[in-house]
Design a protein around this motif. Structure first.
Motif, PDB file in Angstrom:
ATOM      1  N   ASN A  34      54.044 -53.216   4.076  1.00 39.71           N
ATOM      2  CA  ASN A  34      55.199 -52.756   3.316  1.00 39.71           C
ATOM      3  C   ASN A  34      55.225 -51.232   3.288  1.00 39.71           C
ATOM      4  N   GLY A  35      54.977 -50.624   4.431  1.00 39.64           N
ATOM      5  CA  GLY A  35      54.915 -49.178   4.512  1.00 39.64           C
ATOM      6  C   GLY A  35      53.483 -48.685   4.540  1.00 39.64           C
ATOM      7  N   PRO A  36      53.285 -47.373   4.636  1.00 36.20           N
ATOM      8  CA  PRO A  36      51.935 -46.806   4.728  1.00 36.20           C
ATOM      9  C   PRO A  36      51.102 -47.059   3.483  1.00 36.20           C
ATOM     10  N   ALA A  37      49.798 -46.917   3.650  1.00 36.66           N
ATOM     11  CA  ALA A  37      48.893 -46.907   2.496  1.00 36.66           C
ATOM     12  C   ALA A  37      48.665 -45.450   2.121  1.00 36.66           C
ATOM     13  N   TRP A  38      48.744 -45.148   0.820  1.00 38.24           N
ATOM     14  CA  TRP A  38      48.643 -43.769   0.357  1.00 38.24           C
ATOM     15  C   TRP A  38      47.388 -43.576  -0.488  1.00 38.24           C
ATOM     16  N   GLY A  39      46.805 -42.387  -0.423  1.00 45.55           N
ATOM     17  CA  GLY A  39      45.705 -42.027  -1.306  1.00 45.55           C
ATOM     18  C   GLY A  39      44.523 -42.976  -1.240  1.00 45.55           C
ATOM     19  N   GLU A  40      44.120 -43.468  -2.408  1.00 49.69           N
ATOM     20  CA  GLU A  40      42.975 -44.376  -2.475  1.00 49.69           C
ATOM     21  C   GLU A  40      43.213 -45.654  -1.681  1.00 49.69           C
ATOM     22  N   ASP A  41      44.462 -46.103  -1.615  1.00 51.37           N
ATOM     23  CA  ASP A  41      44.769 -47.290  -0.808  1.00 51.37           C
ATOM     24  C   ASP A  41      44.512 -47.023   0.670  1.00 51.37           C
ATOM     25  N   ALA A  42      44.780 -45.801   1.126  1.00 50.94           N
ATOM     26  CA  ALA A  42      44.495 -45.449   2.518  1.00 50.94           C
ATOM     27  C   ALA A  42      42.997 -45.509   2.788  1.00 50.94           C
ATOM     28  N   TYR A  43      42.216 -45.046   1.834  1.00 47.56           N
ATOM     29  CA  TYR A  43      40.749 -45.127   1.952  1.00 47.56           C
ATOM     30  C   TYR A  43      40.309 -46.591   2.038  1.00 47.56           C
ATOM     31  N   ARG A  44      40.785 -47.402   1.110  1.00 49.80           N
ATOM     32  CA  ARG A  44      40.358 -48.810   1.074  1.00 49.80           C
ATOM     33  C   ARG A  44      40.802 -49.574   2.313  1.00 49.80           C
ATOM     34  N   GLU A  45      41.969 -49.228   2.856  1.00 51.87           N
ATOM     35  CA  GLU A  45      42.472 -49.932   4.033  1.00 51.87           C
ATOM     36  C   GLU A  45      41.576 -49.713   5.251  1.00 51.87           C
ATOM     37  N   ASN A  46      40.879 -48.572   5.311  1.00 52.28           N
ATOM     38  CA  ASN A  46      40.075 -48.250   6.476  1.00 52.28           C
ATOM     39  C   ASN A  46      38.568 -48.378   6.274  1.00 52.28           C
ATOM     40  N   LYS A  47      38.096 -48.205   5.048  1.00 46.87           N
ATOM     41  CA  LYS A  47      36.662 -48.280   4.790  1.00 46.87           C
ATOM     42  C   LYS A  47      36.115 -49.642   5.204  1.00 46.87           C
ATOM     43  N   GLY A  48      35.101 -49.624   6.058  1.00 40.82           N
ATOM     44  CA  GLY A  48      34.484 -50.866   6.496  1.00 40.82           C
ATOM     45  C   GLY A  48      35.179 -51.534   7.655  1.00 40.82           C
ATOM     46  N   MET A  49      36.271 -50.944   8.151  1.00 39.76           N
ATOM     47  CA  MET A  49      36.991 -51.509   9.282  1.00 39.76           C
ATOM     48  C   MET A  49      36.535 -50.827  10.570  1.00 39.76           C
ATOM     49  N   ARG A  50      37.294 -50.990  11.658  1.00 41.68           N
ATOM     50  CA  ARG A  50      36.865 -50.470  12.952  1.00 41.68           C
ATOM     51  C   ARG A  50      37.873 -49.491  13.550  1.00 41.68           C
ATOM     52  N   THR A  51      38.630 -48.795  12.707  1.00 46.13           N
ATOM     53  CA  THR A  51      39.544 -47.778  13.189  1.00 46.13           C
ATOM     54  C   THR A  51      38.802 -46.449  13.358  1.00 46.13           C
ATOM     55  N   ALA A  52      39.462 -45.500  14.022  1.00 46.68           N
ATOM     56  CA  ALA A  52      38.884 -44.153  14.103  1.00 46.68           C
ATOM     57  C   ALA A  52      38.795 -43.542  12.712  1.00 46.68           C
ATOM     58  N   MET A  53      39.788 -43.817  11.858  1.00 45.66           N
ATOM     59  CA  MET A  53      39.741 -43.299  10.491  1.00 45.66           C
ATOM     60  C   MET A  53      38.546 -43.864   9.739  1.00 45.66           C
ATOM     61  N   SER A  54      38.203 -45.108  10.010  1.00 44.62           N
ATOM     62  CA  SER A  54      37.016 -45.712   9.383  1.00 44.62           C
ATOM     63  C   SER A  54      35.765 -44.919   9.741  1.00 44.62           C
ATOM     64  N   ALA A  55      35.662 -44.535  11.011  1.00 42.83           N
ATOM     65  CA  ALA A  55      34.501 -43.756  11.449  1.00 42.83           C
ATOM     66  C   ALA A  55      34.495 -42.372  10.810  1.00 42.83           C
ATOM     67  N   PHE A  56      35.681 -41.773  10.674  1.00 43.38           N
ATOM     68  CA  PHE A  56      35.760 -40.467  10.014  1.00 43.38           C
ATOM     69  C   PHE A  56      35.232 -40.547   8.584  1.00 43.38           C
ATOM     70  N   ILE A  57      35.651 -41.589   7.882  1.00 46.75           N
ATOM     71  CA  ILE A  57      35.211 -41.763   6.496  1.00 46.75           C
ATOM     72  C   ILE A  57      33.690 -41.909   6.437  1.00 46.75           C
ATOM     73  N   ASP A  58      33.148 -42.747   7.308  1.00 46.99           N
ATOM     74  CA  ASP A  58      31.701 -42.966   7.303  1.00 46.99           C
ATOM     75  C   ASP A  58      30.944 -41.678   7.615  1.00 46.99           C
ATOM     76  N   ALA A  59      31.423 -40.919   8.601  1.00 51.18           N
ATOM     77  CA  ALA A  59      30.738 -39.686   8.988  1.00 51.18           C
ATOM     78  C   ALA A  59      30.782 -38.648   7.873  1.00 51.18           C
ATOM     79  N   ALA A  60      31.942 -38.516   7.220  1.00 51.56           N
ATOM     80  CA  ALA A  60      32.083 -37.539   6.136  1.00 51.56           C
ATOM     81  C   ALA A  60      31.221 -37.923   4.944  1.00 51.56           C
ATOM     82  N   GLU A  61      31.204 -39.199   4.609  1.00 51.11           N
ATOM     83  CA  GLU A  61      30.395 -39.649   3.482  1.00 51.11           C
ATOM     84  C   GLU A  61      28.910 -39.486   3.773  1.00 51.11           C
ATOM     85  N   HIS A  62      28.516 -39.683   5.025  1.00 50.82           N
ATOM     86  CA  HIS A  62      27.114 -39.489   5.396  1.00 50.82           C
ATOM     87  C   HIS A  62      26.687 -38.046   5.175  1.00 50.82           C
ATOM     88  N   GLU A  63      27.628 -37.106   5.338  1.00 51.22           N
ATOM     89  CA  GLU A  63      27.345 -35.687   5.125  1.00 51.22           C
ATOM     90  C   GLU A  63      27.429 -35.294   3.654  1.00 51.22           C
TER      91      GLU A  63
END
Length: 504
Positions: free
Chosen positions: A28-57
């Motif tokens: 129903n349209g894009p995910a914004w803010g925290e919803d954007a984080y939740r939509e990608n965290k733990g998934m296999r998108t490039a954004m998911s990898a970005f989140i994991d790498a940033a959190e690791h740092e």
């Protein structure tokens, strides 16, 4: 350290009649803010990898938007502005930027969606390094090169390395920030339109180019990407590209980019897909089915891939050419879908399960320049009605919930039709199993797909036959009216020469 992480994915087929409003970017349209984080965290998108790498740092992260839409026509101006404005609004105070982009976005107000966004991000954060993950089918532009510090694209098609690509780009950006690397970009773009069916990394010219890229990385380049481009876009240069990232050695990067681009140019004819007539492909599928039954005695289906109406390249999923040709040749035991026709779905739902109906299905969205056709008149029994949702088992988008819109199953005797409200790629057996259809029991599976179905459906099939319905994703460039394309370009112009220059 504060890092901006966002996703904006759309492969634009400028010839497609399928609209791309803001609502197309998600269920129903894009995910914004925290919803954007939740939509990608733990998934296999490039954004998911970005989140994991940033959190690791231990970085603070801001995720203003995650917006991904199926390929379709130009992105609505309001949709493009909304996504870009959200990213720009989150920029103040950020130390770095990681963007999960496609690379082939055309919006109503710009032919270079990613380049314009990157230019604005660079202006807002002139000192912050920017890393970009791109799809293998991205159309690289000068603005993209000028305004990114790191560019890495997928190396697989079907795309099963989205996460790994994001991981790679993030690693290089973090190394730059820590002073461990000095990324320098080089770029070549031969004037070559490539067919999507010639961009698989498994073999052929693309496979050889990807192998050359991997070898260059093994010999010291930080990243080497071969982007096949997306040729169904009327922009100046929807062409294949090579992007090289070296560690501070501009000359070495230029040499690698030149060498691989020259290899690609020498192989240029192999990047062109020439389709046989549809009737020949259907006849071949019928003969293959007979041969398999005679020699093996197995009941596996034969796949007929309608790549001329592939939604993952902007297809309408409503051309009925393949089904009509198959019926004309007497094929039975067919399963076809997903066919996109919201009007037909509404009528089937109103009729209800068990009802016998006659209605028009498909042929309601013609490609630019094509004469309108009458809908396929289908008579049959409604077998099922569902919400059209299922969970993808992989290997692409593993674990994500898929939404086909409401779905209905119509049994017309010789074929079972799965009709949906949304265009949808057959990523998974769930396309059919979620509506109560077992694709393994079909004699013929008519799928509107080019490549993404293969990891899942080829293992259950006896054979595969590619079929070109000459829809909005057909392989014949003569079907399309290019007005902005820089000429000469191969294969439209046979006498094209290339002296290593870019086409701007």
């Amino acid at each position: 350290m504060k890092i901006l992480i966002a996703r904006m994915n759309h492969e634009t087929n400028t010839f497609s009649p399928v609209a791309t409003p803001l609502a197309a970017f998600g269920t129903n349209g894009p995910a914004w803010g925290e919803d954007a984080y939740r939509e990608n965290k733990g998934m296999r998108t490039a954004m998911s990898a970005f989140i994991d790498a940033a959190e690791h740092e231990g970085a603070q992260i801001v995720t203003p938007v995650s917006a991904a839409a199926n390929p379709s026509g130009p992105v609505a101006a309001a949709a493009y502005d909304a996504i870009c404005d959200a990213i720009l609004a989150a920029a103040p105070g950020c130390d770095a930027v990681m963007l999960d982009l496609h690379g082939a976005m055309v919006a109503e107000q710009t032919p270079d969606g990613e380049g314009d966004l990157l230019e604005r991000v660079r202006a807002a954060l002139p000192e912050a390094p920017i890393a970009v993950a791109l799809d293998l089918h991205g159309n690289v532009t000068q603005k993209m090169i000028d305004n990114a510090d790191v560019i890495v694209s997928f190396k697989t098609y079907p795309h099963v390395d989205m996460y790994e690509t994001g991981e790679h780009a993030a690693r290089l950006l973090l190394a730059r920030m820590a002073g461990r690397a000095r990324p320098v970009l080089a770029w070549r773009r031969p004037p070559l339109l490539t067919s999507t069916l010639r961009s698989s990394n498994a073999d052929g010219p693309m496979g050889r180019a990807i192998e050359a890229a991997r070898e260059a990385e093994a010999q010291g380049m930080l990243a080497v990407s071969v982007l096949a481009g997306f040729s169904l876009a009327d922009i100046p240069a929807p062409c294949i590209s090579v992007v090289v990232v070296s560690d501070g050695d501009a000359a070495a990067a230029e040499a690698v980019a030149e060498r691989i681009a020259r290899q690609i140019w020498d192989d240029r004819d192999e990047f062109v897909y020439r389709s046989p007539p549809l009737e020949e492909s259907v006849a071949r599928a019928a003969q293959v089915a007979k041969d398999v039954q005679t020699t093996q005695g197995v009941g596996k289906p034969v796949l007929l891939l309608d790549h001329g109406d592939n939604c993952m390249s902007g297809g309408t999923c409503d051309t009925m050419d393949l089904l009509e040709a198959a019926l004309a040749q007497g094929l039975t035991g067919m399963v076809s879908g997903p066919l996109c026709d919201p009007e037909a779905v509404a009528a089937l739902i109103e009729a209800g399960v068990g009802a016998r109906v006659t209605l028009g299905v498909g042929n309601k969205l013609a490609r630019e320049g094509a004469a309108p056709r009458a809908p396929f008149m289908a008579t049959g029994v409604v077998r099922a009605i569902t919400d059209g949702e299922y969970v993808i088992s992989g290997p692409t988008y593993t674990g994500q919930r898929a939404h086909m819109g409401r779905a209905a199953v119509l049994d017309i005797g010789a074929a079972t039709l799965v009709v949906t409200e949304r265009t949808h790629e057959p990523w998974d057996l769930g396309v059919f199993e979620s509506v109560g259809v077992d694709p393994r029991r079909a004699c013929f599976l008519l799928l509107k797909s080019r490549m993404y179905c293969r990891p899942v459906f080829v293992p259950i099939a006896a054979a595969l036959v590619e079929c070109d319905s000459r829809g909005v994703t057909g392989s014949d460039y003569g079907l399309f009216r290019y007005a902005r394309l820089a000429r000469p370009v191969y294969p439209i112009d046979q006498d094209t020469g290339w002296g290593g220059h870019q086409v701007n």
